[in-house]
Design a protein around this motif. Structure first.
Motif, PDB file in Angstrom:
ATOM      1  N   GLN A 259       1.574  -7.031 -30.573  1.00 55.70           N
ATOM      2  CA  GLN A 259       1.444  -8.473 -30.779  1.00 55.70           C
ATOM      3  C   GLN A 259       0.034  -9.005 -30.532  1.00 55.70           C
ATOM      4  O   GLN A 259      -0.162 -10.212 -30.499  1.00 55.70           O
ATOM      5  CB  GLN A 259       2.477  -9.245 -29.961  1.00 55.70           C
ATOM      6  CG  GLN A 259       3.898  -8.942 -30.398  1.00 55.70           C
ATOM      7  CD  GLN A 259       4.907  -9.831 -29.732  1.00 55.70           C
ATOM      8  OE1 GLN A 259       4.713 -10.319 -28.619  1.00 55.70           O
ATOM      9  NE2 GLN A 259       6.030 -10.053 -30.406  1.00 55.70           N
ATOM     10  N   GLU A 260      -0.937  -8.134 -30.338  1.00 47.52           N
ATOM     11  CA  GLU A 260      -2.335  -8.559 -30.225  1.00 47.52           C
ATOM     12  C   GLU A 260      -2.916  -8.615 -31.638  1.00 47.52           C
ATOM     13  O   GLU A 260      -2.664  -7.726 -32.454  1.00 47.52           O
ATOM     14  CB  GLU A 260      -3.123  -7.548 -29.378  1.00 47.52           C
ATOM     15  CG  GLU A 260      -4.607  -7.828 -29.294  1.00 47.52           C
ATOM     16  CD  GLU A 260      -5.358  -6.726 -28.561  1.00 47.52           C
ATOM     17  OE1 GLU A 260      -6.378  -7.059 -27.943  1.00 47.52           O
ATOM     18  OE2 GLU A 260      -4.947  -5.545 -28.619  1.00 47.52           O
ATOM     19  N   ASP A 261      -3.679  -9.647 -31.928  1.00 53.83           N
ATOM     20  CA  ASP A 261      -4.318  -9.756 -33.237  1.00 53.83           C
ATOM     21  C   ASP A 261      -5.380  -8.663 -33.342  1.00 53.83           C
ATOM     22  O   ASP A 261      -6.270  -8.583 -32.493  1.00 53.83           O
ATOM     23  CB  ASP A 261      -4.967 -11.131 -33.395  1.00 53.83           C
ATOM     24  CG  ASP A 261      -5.453 -11.398 -34.815  1.00 53.83           C
ATOM     25  OD1 ASP A 261      -5.457 -10.467 -35.654  1.00 53.83           O
ATOM     26  OD2 ASP A 261      -5.825 -12.551 -35.090  1.00 53.83           O
ATOM     27  N   PRO A 262      -5.312  -7.813 -34.354  1.00 50.92           N
ATOM     28  CA  PRO A 262      -6.301  -6.744 -34.470  1.00 50.92           C
ATOM     29  C   PRO A 262      -7.663  -7.246 -34.939  1.00 50.92           C
ATOM     30  O   PRO A 262      -8.649  -6.524 -34.884  1.00 50.92           O
ATOM     31  CB  PRO A 262      -5.679  -5.797 -35.502  1.00 50.92           C
ATOM     32  CG  PRO A 262      -4.801  -6.659 -36.326  1.00 50.92           C
ATOM     33  CD  PRO A 262      -4.277  -7.723 -35.387  1.00 50.92           C
ATOM     34  N   TRP A 263      -7.732  -8.483 -35.403  1.00 51.51           N
ATOM     35  CA  TRP A 263      -8.973  -9.064 -35.909  1.00 51.51           C
ATOM     36  C   TRP A 263      -9.608  -9.967 -34.854  1.00 51.51           C
ATOM     37  O   TRP A 263      -8.948 -10.856 -34.320  1.00 51.51           O
ATOM     38  CB  TRP A 263      -8.709  -9.879 -37.164  1.00 51.51           C
ATOM     39  CG  TRP A 263      -8.246  -9.052 -38.310  1.00 51.51           C
ATOM     40  CD1 TRP A 263      -6.947  -8.751 -38.636  1.00 51.51           C
ATOM     41  CD2 TRP A 263      -9.060  -8.398 -39.264  1.00 51.51           C
ATOM     42  NE1 TRP A 263      -6.925  -7.952 -39.749  1.00 51.51           N
ATOM     43  CE2 TRP A 263      -8.211  -7.717 -40.163  1.00 51.51           C
ATOM     44  CE3 TRP A 263     -10.442  -8.310 -39.464  1.00 51.51           C
ATOM     45  CZ2 TRP A 263      -8.679  -6.978 -41.233  1.00 51.51           C
ATOM     46  CZ3 TRP A 263     -10.915  -7.578 -40.531  1.00 51.51           C
ATOM     47  CH2 TRP A 263     -10.050  -6.913 -41.406  1.00 51.51           C
ATOM     48  N   VAL A 264     -10.903  -9.737 -34.575  1.00 51.90           N
ATOM     49  CA  VAL A 264     -11.635 -10.564 -33.624  1.00 51.90           C
ATOM     50  C   VAL A 264     -12.924 -11.023 -34.299  1.00 51.90           C
ATOM     51  O   VAL A 264     -13.655 -10.214 -34.876  1.00 51.90           O
ATOM     52  CB  VAL A 264     -11.998  -9.784 -32.336  1.00 51.90           C
ATOM     53  CG1 VAL A 264     -12.728 -10.673 -31.357  1.00 51.90           C
ATOM     54  CG2 VAL A 264     -10.750  -9.192 -31.703  1.00 51.90           C
ATOM     55  N   ARG A 265     -13.172 -12.324 -34.237  1.00 49.05           N
ATOM     56  CA  ARG A 265     -14.371 -12.897 -34.851  1.00 49.05           C
ATOM     57  C   ARG A 265     -15.370 -13.290 -33.764  1.00 49.05           C
ATOM     58  O   ARG A 265     -14.998 -13.884 -32.749  1.00 49.05           O
ATOM     59  CB  ARG A 265     -13.992 -14.122 -35.679  1.00 49.05           C
ATOM     60  CG  ARG A 265     -15.163 -14.755 -36.387  1.00 49.05           C
ATOM     61  CD  ARG A 265     -14.696 -15.869 -37.294  1.00 49.05           C
ATOM     62  NE  ARG A 265     -15.805 -16.496 -37.987  1.00 49.05           N
ATOM     63  CZ  ARG A 265     -15.668 -17.408 -38.928  1.00 49.05           C
ATOM     64  NH1 ARG A 265     -14.450 -17.804 -39.282  1.00 49.05           N
ATOM     65  NH2 ARG A 265     -16.732 -17.930 -39.500  1.00 49.05           N
ATOM     66  N   PHE A 266     -16.627 -12.947 -33.991  1.00 45.12           N
ATOM     67  CA  PHE A 266     -17.719 -13.296 -33.077  1.00 45.12           C
ATOM     68  C   PHE A 266     -18.705 -14.176 -33.828  1.00 45.12           C
ATOM     69  O   PHE A 266     -19.174 -13.801 -34.897  1.00 45.12           O
ATOM     70  CB  PHE A 266     -18.438 -12.037 -32.578  1.00 45.12           C
ATOM     71  CG  PHE A 266     -17.566 -11.143 -31.753  1.00 45.12           C
ATOM     72  CD1 PHE A 266     -17.508 -11.293 -30.381  1.00 45.12           C
ATOM     73  CD2 PHE A 266     -16.792 -10.157 -32.346  1.00 45.12           C
ATOM     74  CE1 PHE A 266     -16.689 -10.470 -29.613  1.00 45.12           C
ATOM     75  CE2 PHE A 266     -15.984  -9.324 -31.591  1.00 45.12           C
ATOM     76  CZ  PHE A 266     -15.929  -9.486 -30.221  1.00 45.12           C
TER      77      PHE A 266
END
Length: 181
Positions: A135-142
């Motif tokens: 349930q963790e979003d695999p996409w992370v934006r910086f």
């Protein structure tokens, strides 16, 4: 003069032991329509394609003899087209945006530029984490560029988006494809 973000990154990596890669950036822009961020161009010129901490491979445009010269292979949109802005009230679906992969980890994580503007120096970095928690979003934006992203993940000022939990532990080293094994 080297981009300030690359200067900060060099302080963590040390001086390169081999020459970087020579890329005709103007020819690349003319033939493909792709313009790349200034900090990335300086990094490629200084370090070339290779691996960071034997974990994160950094791609370059095609360079004769380089196994890392596959950056353009990941181009799945026409850089000459105007980027579409995110609209609506739904959360942004990053995998549906104009993404260009520039690095991949040994665990299958991929770092991309979010090419949502014609100005490559304003592209954010997005990471797809292959091995994420349930349930963790695999996409992370910086909201940073290439050099600040690498520096921040190496010195711990940005959260480590990669599957390897030790990526932010020094010492750090960059190994060009030109260095013998």
């Amino acid at each position: 003069m080297v981009h300030p973000a690359v200067t900060r990154l060099s302080a963590l990596l040390g001086e390169p032991s081999t020459p970087g890669d020579t890329v005709d950036w103007e020819d690349l822009a003319r033939t493909t329509g792709l313009r790349l961020p200034a900090d990335y161009r300086d990094f490629v010129t200084l370090y070339g394609g290779g691996e960071l901490d034997e974990y994160l491979g950094v791609s370059t445009p095609p360079v004769n003899g380089s196994p890392y010269g596959d950056l353009i292979d990941g181009l799945d949109f026409d850089p000459r087209d105007e980027p579409a802005a995110h609209t609506g009230t739904e959360p942004e679906d990053l995998k549906e945006r104009r993404l260009l992969p520039f690095a991949g980890s040994a665990n299958g994580d991929v770092a991309f530029w979010l090419c949502d503007t014609r100005d490559p120096d304003r592209w954010d970095v997005v990471v797809f984490k292959r091995q994420h928690h349930f349930q963790e979003d695999p996409w992370v934006r910086f909201a940073v560029g290439f050099g600040d992203f690498l520096t921040g993940t190496l010195d711990g000022t940005l959260p480590n988006p990669f599957s390897d939990r030790g990526f932010d532990r020094p010492p750090h080293a960059y190994r060009s494809w030109r260095q013998p094994l």
